[in-house]
Design a protein around this motif. Structure first.
Motif, mmCIF file in Angstrom:
data_model
loop_
_atom_site.group_PDB
_atom_site.id
_atom_site.type_symbol
_atom_site.label_atom_id
_atom_site.label_comp_id
_atom_site.label_asym_id
_atom_site.label_seq_id
_atom_site.Cartn_x
_atom_site.Cartn_y
_atom_site.Cartn_z
ATOM 1 N N ALA A 23 2.672 -2.591 -1.121
ATOM 2 C CA ALA A 23 2.792 -4.029 -0.878
ATOM 3 C C ALA A 23 2.131 -4.381 0.447
ATOM 4 C CB ALA A 23 4.255 -4.431 -0.869
ATOM 5 N N ALA A 24 1.241 -5.343 0.399
ATOM 6 C CA ALA A 24 0.520 -5.768 1.592
ATOM 7 C C ALA A 24 1.069 -7.096 2.087
ATOM 8 C CB ALA A 24 -0.966 -5.904 1.294
ATOM 9 N N SER A 25 1.159 -7.236 3.385
ATOM 10 C CA SER A 25 1.576 -8.499 3.989
ATOM 11 C C SER A 25 0.692 -8.779 5.192
ATOM 12 C CB SER A 25 3.046 -8.449 4.395
ATOM 13 O OG SER A 25 3.268 -7.448 5.366
ATOM 14 N N GLY A 26 0.684 -10.005 5.613
ATOM 15 C CA GLY A 26 -0.133 -10.396 6.764
ATOM 16 C C GLY A 26 -1.333 -11.220 6.347
ATOM 17 N N ARG A 27 -1.967 -10.804 5.293
ATOM 18 C CA ARG A 27 -3.044 -11.573 4.707
ATOM 19 C C ARG A 27 -3.372 -10.986 3.344
ATOM 20 N NH1 ARG A 27 -8.575 -11.733 7.460
ATOM 21 N NH2 ARG A 27 -9.066 -12.464 5.379
ATOM 22 N N SER A 28 -4.134 -11.743 2.566
ATOM 23 C CA SER A 28 -4.524 -11.251 1.252
ATOM 24 C C SER A 28 -5.474 -10.070 1.391
ATOM 25 C CB SER A 28 -5.219 -12.367 0.470
ATOM 26 O OG SER A 28 -5.815 -11.848 -0.709
ATOM 27 N N PHE A 29 -5.242 -9.023 0.600
ATOM 28 C CA PHE A 29 -6.175 -7.899 0.648
ATOM 29 C C PHE A 29 -6.897 -7.738 -0.686
ATOM 30 C CE2 PHE A 29 -3.918 -3.645 -0.597
ATOM 31 C CZ PHE A 29 -3.208 -4.242 -1.613
ATOM 32 N N SER A 30 -7.031 -8.862 -1.416
ATOM 33 C CA SER A 30 -7.655 -8.808 -2.735
ATOM 34 C C SER A 30 -9.113 -8.359 -2.698
ATOM 35 C CB SER A 30 -7.540 -10.172 -3.425
ATOM 36 O OG SER A 30 -8.220 -11.152 -2.674
ATOM 37 N N THR A 69 -4.231 6.531 -12.130
ATOM 38 C CA THR A 69 -4.995 5.290 -12.222
ATOM 39 C C THR A 69 -4.653 4.395 -11.042
ATOM 40 O OG1 THR A 69 -4.958 5.397 -14.639
ATOM 41 C CG2 THR A 69 -5.536 3.275 -13.632
ATOM 42 N N ILE A 70 -5.669 3.955 -10.332
ATOM 43 C CA ILE A 70 -5.485 3.026 -9.216
ATOM 44 C C ILE A 70 -5.746 1.613 -9.716
ATOM 45 C CG2 ILE A 70 -7.888 3.276 -8.438
ATOM 46 C CD1 ILE A 70 -6.856 2.956 -5.548
ATOM 47 N N SER A 71 -4.941 0.674 -9.231
ATOM 48 C CA SER A 71 -5.124 -0.718 -9.634
ATOM 49 C C SER A 71 -4.555 -1.632 -8.558
ATOM 50 C CB SER A 71 -4.429 -0.981 -10.979
ATOM 51 O OG SER A 71 -3.030 -0.810 -10.864
ATOM 52 N N ARG A 72 -4.774 -2.923 -8.756
ATOM 53 C CA ARG A 72 -4.254 -3.899 -7.790
ATOM 54 C C ARG A 72 -3.944 -5.191 -8.520
ATOM 55 N NH1 ARG A 72 -7.973 -4.153 -2.955
ATOM 56 N NH2 ARG A 72 -9.404 -5.167 -4.387
ATOM 57 N N ASP A 73 -2.816 -5.798 -8.141
ATOM 58 C CA ASP A 73 -2.438 -7.115 -8.644
ATOM 59 C C ASP A 73 -2.638 -8.095 -7.498
ATOM 60 O OD1 ASP A 73 -1.122 -9.460 -9.414
ATOM 61 O OD2 ASP A 73 0.343 -8.379 -10.620
ATOM 62 N N ASN A 74 -3.719 -8.862 -7.540
ATOM 63 C CA ASN A 74 -4.034 -9.756 -6.423
ATOM 64 C C ASN A 74 -3.003 -10.860 -6.264
ATOM 65 O OD1 ASN A 74 -6.358 -8.295 -5.814
ATOM 66 N ND2 ASN A 74 -7.628 -9.534 -7.181
ATOM 67 N N ALA A 75 -2.423 -11.306 -7.356
ATOM 68 C CA ALA A 75 -1.412 -12.365 -7.278
ATOM 69 C C ALA A 75 -0.182 -11.894 -6.510
ATOM 70 C CB ALA A 75 -1.021 -12.824 -8.679
ATOM 71 N N LYS A 76 0.124 -10.594 -6.620
ATOM 72 C CA LYS A 76 1.283 -10.038 -5.921
ATOM 73 C C LYS A 76 0.897 -9.382 -4.603
ATOM 74 C CE LYS A 76 3.936 -9.172 -10.136
ATOM 75 N NZ LYS A 76 4.631 -8.166 -10.964
ATOM 76 N N ASN A 77 -0.410 -9.347 -4.323
ATOM 77 C CA ASN A 77 -0.900 -8.689 -3.105
ATOM 78 C C ASN A 77 -0.377 -7.254 -3.009
ATOM 79 O OD1 ASN A 77 -2.768 -9.348 -1.071
ATOM 80 N ND2 ASN A 77 -1.160 -9.496 0.467
ATOM 81 N N THR A 78 -0.413 -6.575 -4.126
ATOM 82 C CA THR A 78 0.158 -5.235 -4.234
ATOM 83 C C THR A 78 -0.798 -4.306 -4.973
ATOM 84 O OG1 THR A 78 2.417 -6.103 -4.257
ATOM 85 C CG2 THR A 78 2.102 -3.882 -5.121
ATOM 86 N N GLY A 79 -0.951 -3.112 -4.430
ATOM 87 C CA GLY A 79 -1.740 -2.088 -5.083
ATOM 88 C C GLY A 79 -0.822 -1.074 -5.743
ATOM 89 N N TYR A 80 -1.391 -0.322 -6.684
ATOM 90 C CA TYR A 80 -0.589 0.636 -7.442
ATOM 91 C C TYR A 80 -1.354 1.947 -7.623
ATOM 92 C CZ TYR A 80 1.909 -3.617 -8.719
ATOM 93 O OH TYR A 80 2.600 -4.793 -8.670
ATOM 94 N N LEU A 81 -0.568 2.994 -7.831
ATOM 95 C CA LEU A 81 -1.122 4.268 -8.263
ATOM 96 C C LEU A 81 -0.217 4.766 -9.383
ATOM 97 C CD1 LEU A 81 -3.336 6.420 -7.742
ATOM 98 C CD2 LEU A 81 -1.619 7.659 -6.394
ATOM 99 N N GLN A 82 -0.699 4.683 -10.608
ATOM 100 C CA GLN A 82 0.031 5.195 -11.750
ATOM 101 C C GLN A 82 -0.287 6.677 -11.890
ATOM 102 O OE1 GLN A 82 2.232 3.642 -13.973
ATOM 103 N NE2 GLN A 82 2.551 5.736 -14.715
#
Length: 122
Positions: A23-30, A69-82
């Motif tokens: 989870a990223a905070s501070g600014r968008s990391f999209s 699998t690496i991915s990112r949800d820009n709406a949630k400003n969150t990256g994932y590693l499945q």
């Protein structure tokens, strides 16, 4: 400034799955480059996966290719590693990293999370 917080680590049996979140905070990391790294006890930190060029390109270490699998949800400003088909050798502290550049060489990321422990039992 971007703050990164990983979660989702834990204990899992070999063959199981986990999904790590960053989870990223501070600014968008999209548009940022995003990476996942890991460090096992007594070993150097190693690259796991990366998302480059505004999310259009992925890169994986050979040891995890086809399983992670690496991915990112820009709406949630969150990256994932499945992580699927986990093996005991995947046991490590996993770190996410981000950088405002479109692509990053090695581990030269500006921002790092604190890490989350993943333990895979045999």
């Amino acid at each position: 400034q971007v703050q990164l917080v990983e979660s989702g680590g834990g204990l899992v049996q070999a063959g199981g799955s986990l999904r790590l979140s960053c989870a990223a905070s501070g600014r968008s990391f999209s548009t940022y480059a995003m990476g996942w790294f890991r460090q096992a006890p007594g070993k150097e930190r190693e690259f796991v996966a990366a998302l480059f060029w505004f999310g259009r390109t992925t890169n994986y270490a050979d040891s995890v290719k086809g399983r992670f699998t690496i991915s990112r949800d820009n709406a949630k400003n969150t990256g994932y590693l499945q992580m699927n088909s986990l093996k005991p050798e995947d046991t490590a502290v996993y770190y996410c990293a981000a950088d405002p550049r479109a692509v990053v060489a090695g581990d030269a990321y500006n921002y790092w999370g604190q890490g989350t422990q993943v333990t895979v039992s045999s």
